[in-house]
Write a protein that holds these residues in place. Structure first.
Motif, PDB file in Angstrom:
ATOM      1  N   GLU A 181       0.814  -1.406   0.259  1.00 11.69           N
ATOM      2  CA  GLU A 181       0.111   0.007   0.045  1.00 11.69           C
ATOM      3  C   GLU A 181       0.931   1.293  -0.029  1.00 11.69           C
ATOM      4  N   ASN A 182       2.203   1.102   0.609  1.00 10.64           N
ATOM      5  CA  ASN A 182       3.003   2.370   0.534  1.00 10.64           C
ATOM      6  C   ASN A 182       3.220   2.513  -0.816  1.00 10.64           C
TER       7      ASN A 182
ATOM      8  N   VAL B 290       1.810   1.944  -3.545  1.00 11.81           N
ATOM      9  CA  VAL B 290       0.374   2.439  -4.324  1.00 11.81           C
ATOM     10  C   VAL B 290       0.056   3.690  -3.859  1.00 11.81           C
ATOM     11  N   SER B 291       0.326   4.071  -2.571  1.00 18.98           N
ATOM     12  CA  SER B 291      -0.307   5.531  -2.167  1.00 18.98           C
ATOM     13  C   SER B 291       0.641   6.607  -2.985  1.00 18.98           C
TER      14      SER B 291
ATOM     15  N   LEU C  87      -0.216   6.713  -6.902  1.00 16.75           N
ATOM     16  CA  LEU C  87      -1.212   7.421  -6.878  1.00 16.75           C
ATOM     17  C   LEU C  87      -1.060   8.793  -6.799  1.00 16.75           C
ATOM     18  N   SER C  88      -0.129   9.263  -5.776  1.00 21.56           N
ATOM     19  CA  SER C  88       0.155  10.664  -5.523  1.00 21.56           C
ATOM     20  C   SER C  88       0.764  11.336  -6.680  1.00 21.56           C
TER      21      SER C  88
ATOM     22  N   GLU D 245      -1.361  11.738  -9.802  1.00 19.99           N
ATOM     23  CA  GLU D 245      -2.669  12.748  -9.331  1.00 19.99           C
ATOM     24  C   GLU D 245      -1.847  14.260  -9.716  1.00 19.99           C
TER      25      GLU D 245
ATOM     26  N   ARG E  12      -8.690   0.822  -3.908  1.00 17.39           N
ATOM     27  CA  ARG E  12      -8.457   0.970  -2.337  1.00 17.39           C
ATOM     28  C   ARG E  12      -8.755   2.646  -2.163  1.00 17.39           C
TER      29      ARG E  12
ATOM     30  N   ARG F 295      -7.787   6.111  -0.890  1.00 20.77           N
ATOM     31  CA  ARG F 295      -6.386   6.811  -0.866  1.00 20.77           C
ATOM     32  C   ARG F 295      -6.453   7.553   0.191  1.00 20.77           C
ATOM     33  N   TYR F 296      -5.487   7.432   1.099  1.00 23.11           N
ATOM     34  CA  TYR F 296      -5.238   8.397   2.282  1.00 23.11           C
ATOM     35  C   TYR F 296      -3.859   9.394   1.893  1.00 23.11           C
ATOM     36  N   HIS F 297      -4.020  10.671   2.026  1.00 22.11           N
ATOM     37  CA  HIS F 297      -2.996  11.657   1.928  1.00 22.11           C
ATOM     38  C   HIS F 297      -2.617  12.195   3.184  1.00 22.11           C
TER      39      HIS F 297
END
Length: 85
Positions: free
Chosen positions: A20-21, A23-24, A27-28, A31, A81, A83-85
């Motif tokens: 997940e790290n 992926v985050s 995705l960041s 964006e 999933r 996303r958390y920023h």
């Protein structure tokens, strides 16, 4: 691919066994990119990299369709999933 190598160098310390790290981070970064930026990266890829990218994309999309139809009950795409920023 040079871009992946550069990303890995920049974020090496933030990447661990938890996918997940990664992926985050991806995705960041995505964006913040325009379509033109993405197309430029693709233009810089060699043929093998483009084929690998399309292969991964097509497999993920097929698995998503299969999951939507109940054929893959336990599958969850890392890209779908929250996303958390």
């Amino acid at each position: 691919m040079r871009f992946v190598d550069d990303l890995y160098s920049l974020y090496r310390n933030q990447l661990d066994e938890d996918e997940e790290n990664a992926v985050s981070i991806v995705l960041s970064i995505l964006e913040e990119q325009s379509r033109e930026d993405i197309m430029q990266l693709i233009e810089e890829m060699d043929d093998e990299e483009v084929l690998q990218m399309m292969g991964v994309y097509l497999v993920e999309m097929l698995k998503l369709k299969m999951a939507q139809e109940g054929k893959l009950a336990e599958w969850e795409s890392a890209l779908s999933r929250p996303r958390y920023h």
